[in-house]
Design an enzyme around this catalytic site. Structure first.
Site, mmCIF file in Angstrom:
data_model
loop_
_atom_site.group_PDB
_atom_site.id
_atom_site.type_symbol
_atom_site.label_atom_id
_atom_site.label_comp_id
_atom_site.label_asym_id
_atom_site.label_seq_id
_atom_site.Cartn_x
_atom_site.Cartn_y
_atom_site.Cartn_z
ATOM 1 C CG HIS A 1 5.259 141.280 47.614
ATOM 2 N ND1 HIS A 1 4.697 140.703 48.625
ATOM 3 C CD2 HIS A 1 4.433 142.649 47.519
ATOM 4 C CE1 HIS A 1 3.675 141.280 49.176
ATOM 5 N NE2 HIS A 1 3.613 142.456 48.731
ATOM 6 C CB CYS B 1 3.217 145.769 47.694
ATOM 7 S SG CYS B 1 4.528 147.130 48.224
#
Length: 541
Positions: free
Chosen positions: A439, A458
């Site tokens: 992301h 992440c």
């Protein structure tokens, strides 16, 4: 006796009939061994059955020179970071000598034949997919080791020709990074035989460009040994012009500074040319530890470097890098931020299926309880500044001032799309059991750090909008990232063709210049893998 086994025995008999020049005694012995093998093989593992099927049932180890040649070749697995002692060649050689001296019974010869073939198959499997089961050292491992079957007919031919190293080469990964790691292992073992490198004394103060210090002579020698500093006339001891002045080799000059910067680049350190605490510690790692570091990464390479797709995304966790290998042959590379040591980014293999544009972020339970809740208790306006809504589990909006934050009960936090959203403007999603993804991020400053383990698992990607647009174009998905972001709506865009993604942890890997780059073992994975790699095989393996 199965039809397949009988067919192998018949094939051997036919082969012997077609070669009448062979000594009758050897023919009879091999024929007897082949018949005994046919009886024994149904109880053996499938790979051993397949090996003899590829040979039409012929024994492989009845020629003394084949046996001794195989034993000699076993030592070469050390070049792959494996331990030759695992395969008990000394014990097998002793058994072979006894058989040669006393002829041995048919049962003795069949038992030895099968035992040696089991060793061959074990070595081939270790070279092909690794000695250690990844899940035994990493319970969160989520990457199946998928490998094409061995080319047993070609391996059988190599055995007959006594080209055992050629057989080994058919098993090991052909990928360039694996070959470079093997070459690096040979290089560092040569350095070990030459005595390694000197240790720099621990100092309170850093060694900076332009300094004149007695440690510079050791530093120069250290950089020469590992090749960061090329040998020039300046590396020869200089004569003193005055009793009070140090020799020229004590000056930390620009050539040596450049060498230190190259060292820092190859050890994932800040490339400032200053020999401070971290750089000195990296230089003082013994050559034996570097050898073991290469060995465990060769094992990791055997787990993963097989049969990659034409295009795929590779996330190098310990190297804080991402690479997209595009269908047109181009490689796009960028920096990433990965999980902190206590919130590790997992190793996995999946497929990027879709992109989320202008994402909202539902705060995971761990981040909610450990990170956000203490901040909210100190200052409830944190929620408003971060554009975070409070919701019930049914999705109903709640007034944050009505919540008892010391006993909040069943609530969840969701950050609305916008410039402060933790996921930024784009998320690349792929199925996995860890709820991780690639992301964007509003915290762009972290990408300037050399070591970047700051996330909650992440992967934050520098330039992820460019990556997203390339994925859309390369998969024939008609969409434009910038236009979708400008529209302001949260949308999921499914790729017309999923793209493979691999998240993997390497503490040594070839850099862009081909030289090995050593990374800090931020997740402390190396020690457990090295212990498993050096654990002796159980008898019979």
């Amino acid at each position: 006796m199965t039809f397949g086994i009988r067919l192998m025995t018949f094939s051997l008999a036919l082969l012997l009939l077609l070669h009448p020049a062979l000594p009758t005694q050897a023919n009879n012995r091999n024929s007897s061994i082949a018949e005994a093998l046919a009886d024994r093989l149904p109880a053996e593992q499938a790979d051993l059955q397949d090996f003899y099927a590829a040979r039409q049932g012929r024994p492989a180890w009845q020629q003394p020179e084949a046996v001794t040649g195989f034993f000699a070749a076993l030592s070469t697995v050390e070049n792959d970071g494996l331990n030759a002692a695992d395969y008990r060649s000394a014990d097998l050689m002793s058994t072979h000598r006894q058989l040669q001296a006393a002829a041995g019974t048919l049962e003795d010869r069949v038992r030895f034949e099968l035992r040696l073939s089991r060793v061959l198959m074990t070595v081939l499997h270790h070279l092909q997919r690794g000695k250690v089961d990844p899940q035994s050292v990493d319970p969160t491992w989520e990457m199946p080791v998928t490998i094409a079957p061995l080319n047993l007919p070609a391996i059988s031919q190599a055995v007959d020709a006594q080209r055992f190293e050629q057989a080994f080469a058919m098993a090991r990964p052909e990928a360039a990074p694996y070959q470079r790691l093997r070459a690096g292992l040979a290089q560092y073992r040569q350095l070990e035989r030459q005595g390694g490198w000197p240790r720099l004394p621990e100092r309170q103060h850093s060694l900076r460009p332009g300094d004149v210090h007695k440690d510079v002579a050791l530093l120069r020698k250290r950089m020469l040994i590992t090749g960061e500093l090329a040998i020039t006339d300046a590396d020869e001891p200089a004569s003193q012009t005055a009793a009070s002045s140090p020799p020229e080799t004590y000056e930390y000059d620009e050539h040596l500074v450049d060498a230190v910067r190259r060292f820092q680049q190859h050890h994932l350190l800040e490339e400032d040319g200053i020999v401070g605490r971290q750089t000195r510690a990296a230089m003082n790692v013994p050559v034996t530890e570097r050898i073991n570091q290469i060995r465990v990464n060769l094992e990791r390479a055997r787990w993963t470097l097989h049969g990659e797709a034409e295009d795929f995304v590779l996330v190098d966790i310990a190297g804080y890098r991402i690479s997209y290998f595009r269908p047109n042959g181009e490689i796009w590379r960028s920096r990433i931020v990965v999980g902190q040591p206590y919130r590790r980014t997992p190793s996995l293999r999946s497929m990027i299926t879709h992109l989320t544009i202008n994402p909202a972020w539902t705060v995971p339970p761990t981040i909610y309880s450990e990170d956000m809740l203490p901040r909210i208790r100190r200052d409830i306006s944190y929620l408003e500044r971060q554009n975070i809504s409070v919701l019930s589990f049914s999705g109903q909006w709640l007034d944050p001032y009505s919540v008892d934050w010391w006993n909040p009960g069943g609530i969840m936090l969701r950050q609305d799309p916008g410039p402060t959203n933790a996921l930024g403007q784009v998320v690349l999603r792929f199925p996995n059991n860890h709820s991780v993804y690639l992301h964007d991020t509003p915290s762009q400053g972290l990408f300037s750090r050399q070591q970047r383990a700051f996330s909650s698992g992440c992967i934050r990607v520098q330039g992820v909008l460019d990556l997203a647009q390339m994925l859309l174009e390369d998969t024939g998905t008609p969409a434009h990232v910038d236009s979708l972001i400008a529209a302001g709506e949260t949308r999921n865009i499914h790729l017309k063709r999923p793209v493979p993604v691999i998240l993997h942890y390497w503490t040594v890997h070839p850099g862009v210049d081909g030289e090995l780059v050593f990374r800090p073992d931020v997740y402390q994975h190396d020690a457990s893998l090295l212990k498993a790699l050096d654990r002796p095989l159980a008898p019979g393996k």
